[in-house]
Scaffold this motif. Sequence first.
Motif, PDB file in Angstrom:
ATOM      1  N   UNK A 158       3.174  30.441  25.992  1.00 12.81           N
ATOM      2  CA  UNK A 158       2.230  29.460  26.549  1.00 12.81           C
ATOM      3  C   UNK A 158       2.056  28.224  25.671  1.00 12.81           C
ATOM      4  N   UNK A 159       1.962  28.426  24.375  1.00 14.97           N
ATOM      5  CA  UNK A 159       1.829  27.280  23.473  1.00 14.97           C
ATOM      6  C   UNK A 159       3.061  26.393  23.510  1.00 14.97           C
ATOM      7  N   UNK A 160       4.226  26.992  23.576  1.00  9.93           N
ATOM      8  CA  UNK A 160       5.465  26.212  23.652  1.00  9.93           C
ATOM      9  C   UNK A 160       5.523  25.393  24.935  1.00  9.93           C
ATOM     10  N   UNK A 161       5.078  25.969  26.030  1.00 11.23           N
ATOM     11  CA  UNK A 161       5.082  25.243  27.298  1.00 11.23           C
ATOM     12  C   UNK A 161       4.124  24.057  27.261  1.00 11.23           C
ATOM     13  N   UNK A 162       2.947  24.250  26.690  1.00 11.18           N
ATOM     14  CA  UNK A 162       1.991  23.144  26.591  1.00 11.18           C
ATOM     15  C   UNK A 162       2.562  22.023  25.726  1.00 11.18           C
ATOM     16  N   UNK A 163       3.159  22.390  24.584  1.00 11.20           N
ATOM     17  CA  UNK A 163       3.750  21.379  23.699  1.00 11.20           C
ATOM     18  C   UNK A 163       4.852  20.615  24.420  1.00 11.20           C
ATOM     19  N   UNK A 164       5.696  21.310  25.166  1.00 13.98           N
ATOM     20  CA  UNK A 164       6.787  20.624  25.856  1.00 13.98           C
ATOM     21  C   UNK A 164       6.263  19.685  26.942  1.00 13.98           C
ATOM     22  N   UNK A 165       5.244  20.105  27.677  1.00 12.76           N
ATOM     23  CA  UNK A 165       4.679  19.232  28.709  1.00 12.76           C
ATOM     24  C   UNK A 165       4.016  18.000  28.110  1.00 12.76           C
ATOM     25  N   UNK A 166       3.283  18.184  27.032  1.00  9.09           N
ATOM     26  CA  UNK A 166       2.624  17.049  26.384  1.00  9.09           C
ATOM     27  C   UNK A 166       3.655  16.107  25.782  1.00  9.09           C
ATOM     28  N   UNK A 167       4.706  16.652  25.181  1.00  8.91           N
ATOM     29  CA  UNK A 167       5.751  15.823  24.576  1.00  8.91           C
ATOM     30  C   UNK A 167       6.430  14.952  25.615  1.00  8.91           C
ATOM     31  N   UNK A 168       6.778  15.518  26.759  1.00  6.29           N
ATOM     32  CA  UNK A 168       7.409  14.737  27.821  1.00  6.29           C
ATOM     33  C   UNK A 168       6.471  13.639  28.302  1.00  6.29           C
ATOM     34  N   UNK A 169       5.200  13.971  28.451  1.00  9.19           N
ATOM     35  CA  UNK A 169       4.221  12.984  28.902  1.00  9.19           C
ATOM     36  C   UNK A 169       4.091  11.842  27.896  1.00  9.19           C
ATOM     37  N   UNK A 170       4.057  12.186  26.618  1.00  8.17           N
ATOM     38  CA  UNK A 170       3.932  11.144  25.593  1.00  8.17           C
ATOM     39  C   UNK A 170       5.181  10.276  25.506  1.00  8.17           C
ATOM     40  N   UNK A 171       6.344  10.891  25.564  1.00  7.02           N
ATOM     41  CA  UNK A 171       7.584  10.128  25.430  1.00  7.02           C
ATOM     42  C   UNK A 171       7.874   9.256  26.643  1.00  7.02           C
ATOM     43  N   UNK A 172       7.449   9.693  27.816  1.00  5.57           N
ATOM     44  CA  UNK A 172       7.700   8.890  29.015  1.00  5.57           C
ATOM     45  C   UNK A 172       6.525   7.970  29.339  1.00  5.57           C
TER      46      UNK A 172
END
Length: 97
Positions: free
Chosen positions: A43-57
């Motif tokens: 779950x933590x990995x999924x949250x980090x990946x979603x936030x990272x994509x949002x920040x980078x895009x």
Amino acid sequence: MDETWVVILALTAGTFATRMSGVLIGQRIPQHGAWARWLRALPGCLIVSLVTVSLLSGGPREWGAGIVALVVAIVTRNLPVTMASGIAAIWLLRHFA
């Protein structure tokens, strides 16, 4: 039978099958070992990946909300408060900035 009812029944059956498969598969999840550790971290990995994509895009608004959430996370060390502050910050920045 109307086509709408066929669709409703098919979606109902699909939803029920999805829920039952989760119950049946959930009973087989290991409680100890490498797989259990991996699943607890997921779950933590999924949250980090979603936030990272949002920040980078995203643009400056997303970065501002990310900074707000980061500061709140460092100060409070509380995940729900951090998530709520990040969501509130992005909403405020998108609607009022």
